[in-house]
Design a protein around this motif. Structure first.
Motif, short mmCIF file in Angstrom:
data_model
loop_
_atom_site.label_atom_id
_atom_site.label_comp_id
_atom_site.label_asym_id
_atom_site.label_seq_id
_atom_site.Cartn_x
_atom_site.Cartn_y
_atom_site.Cartn_z
N ILE A 23 38.83 15.50 38.63
CA ILE A 23 37.59 15.75 37.69
C ILE A 23 37.67 16.68 36.53
CG2 ILE A 23 35.48 16.76 38.00
CD1 ILE A 23 34.98 15.93 40.75
N THR A 24 38.58 17.74 36.75
CA THR A 24 39.06 18.51 35.64
C THR A 24 39.98 17.62 34.55
OG1 THR A 24 40.94 19.64 36.60
CG2 THR A 24 38.98 20.73 36.84
N ARG A 25 40.57 16.77 35.06
CA ARG A 25 41.60 16.16 34.40
C ARG A 25 40.42 15.18 33.44
NH1 ARG A 25 44.86 14.17 38.80
NH2 ARG A 25 45.70 16.05 39.29
N LEU A 26 39.53 14.52 34.18
CA LEU A 26 39.04 13.92 33.38
C LEU A 26 38.13 14.33 32.39
CD1 LEU A 26 37.23 10.90 33.56
CD2 LEU A 26 35.52 11.91 35.26
N PHE A 27 37.40 15.44 32.51
CA PHE A 27 36.57 16.11 31.52
C PHE A 27 37.58 16.62 30.53
CE2 PHE A 27 33.10 15.83 34.65
CZ PHE A 27 32.10 16.04 34.22
N ALA A 28 38.68 17.08 30.89
CA ALA A 28 39.73 17.68 29.91
C ALA A 28 40.11 16.63 28.98
CB ALA A 28 40.81 18.15 30.81
N GLY A 29 40.18 15.19 29.30
CA GLY A 29 40.43 14.31 28.44
C GLY A 29 39.40 13.88 27.48
N ASN A 30 38.15 14.48 27.55
CA ASN A 30 37.08 13.95 26.81
C ASN A 30 37.28 14.46 25.36
OD1 ASN A 30 34.46 13.66 25.28
ND2 ASN A 30 33.46 14.16 27.15
N ASP A 31 37.55 13.67 24.29
CA ASP A 31 37.64 13.79 23.10
C ASP A 31 36.62 14.42 22.47
OD1 ASP A 31 39.98 12.41 22.96
OD2 ASP A 31 39.13 10.51 22.27
N ASP A 32 35.33 14.74 22.89
CA ASP A 32 34.14 15.30 22.44
C ASP A 32 34.05 16.85 22.75
OD1 ASP A 32 33.26 13.05 20.87
OD2 ASP A 32 32.06 12.64 22.44
N LEU A 33 35.01 17.07 23.53
CA LEU A 33 35.02 18.63 24.17
C LEU A 33 35.00 19.52 22.98
CD1 LEU A 33 35.36 19.61 27.03
CD2 LEU A 33 37.56 19.76 26.94
N LEU A 34 35.89 19.24 22.29
CA LEU A 34 36.24 20.32 21.17
C LEU A 34 34.71 20.62 20.41
CD1 LEU A 34 39.74 19.91 20.01
CD2 LEU A 34 38.99 21.47 21.73
N THR A 35 33.87 19.72 20.29
CA THR A 35 32.93 19.89 19.55
C THR A 35 31.95 20.72 19.91
OG1 THR A 35 31.75 17.97 20.56
CG2 THR A 35 32.95 17.32 18.57
N ARG A 36 32.04 21.06 21.24
CA ARG A 36 31.30 22.14 22.06
C ARG A 36 31.52 23.49 21.93
NH1 ARG A 36 29.06 19.85 26.93
NH2 ARG A 36 27.56 21.56 26.63
N VAL A 37 32.79 23.84 21.20
CA VAL A 37 33.49 24.99 21.23
C VAL A 37 33.14 25.66 19.71
CG1 VAL A 37 35.65 26.15 21.01
CG2 VAL A 37 35.34 24.37 22.84
N ASP A 38 32.85 26.95 19.94
CA ASP A 38 32.92 27.86 18.39
C ASP A 38 34.32 28.43 18.27
OD1 ASP A 38 32.52 29.53 16.56
OD2 ASP A 38 30.96 30.82 17.61
#
Length: 149
Positions: free
Chosen positions: A18-33
């Motif tokens: 599950i962590t690998r699946l979410f970590a591989g999401n290309d949009d993840l960095l858009t959530r980070v300040d």
């Protein structure tokens, strides 16, 4: 009324997947300040039996000693470097974790994590069941002791 047919418990390997699946999401960095100065926890998904979080770690930030109550968990380092100190069986161990590293744990693990790098670190965490309790600990007499309030 019928009972839910969904998964209610997750193995270590399932939590890691599950962590690998979410970590591989290309949009993840858009959530980070990128200018964050404090550690931030961003909810990615929650069910009755699972929580998934993105943790944002500015340089030098730490969790402090804690446990996760009755929850099992796993995390995957998406970016940066962290040190994890764990207390298990009366022994202190320290691990350096880098991008791509992952770790799973059972209930009762007492640990402390710190961003050891100069840049922002990112980790994805999964917990089952969700984090209904977290106990902070203080380092005293050569060991972590729970802070009871």
């Amino acid at each position: 009324m019928t009972a839910s047919l969904g998964i209610r418990t997750f193995s270590d390997e399932q939590l890691l997947r599950i962590t690998r699946l979410f970590a591989g999401n290309d949009d993840l960095l858009t959530r980070v300040d990128p200018d964050a100065t404090e550690r931030v926890r961003i909810e990615l998904d929650t069910t009755a039996y699972l929580e998934v979080w993105l943790m944002v770690w500015p340089s030098g930030t730490t969790t402090g000693w804690h446990d996760h109550g009755g929850a099992s968990g796993a995390f995957h380092v998406v970016r940066g470097g962290l040190t994890q100190e764990t207390w298990r069986g009366g022994r202190l161990t320290e691990s350096d974790l880098r991008e791509g590293d992952e770790y799973s744990f059972t209930p009762g693990l007492v640990h402390n994590m710190t961003n050891i790098g100069d840049d922002l670190a990112l980790t994805v965490h999964a917990y089952s069941p969700g984090l209904s309790e977290m106990t902070p600990h203080v380092w005293r007499a050569g060991r972590p002791e729970p802070i009871i309030t």
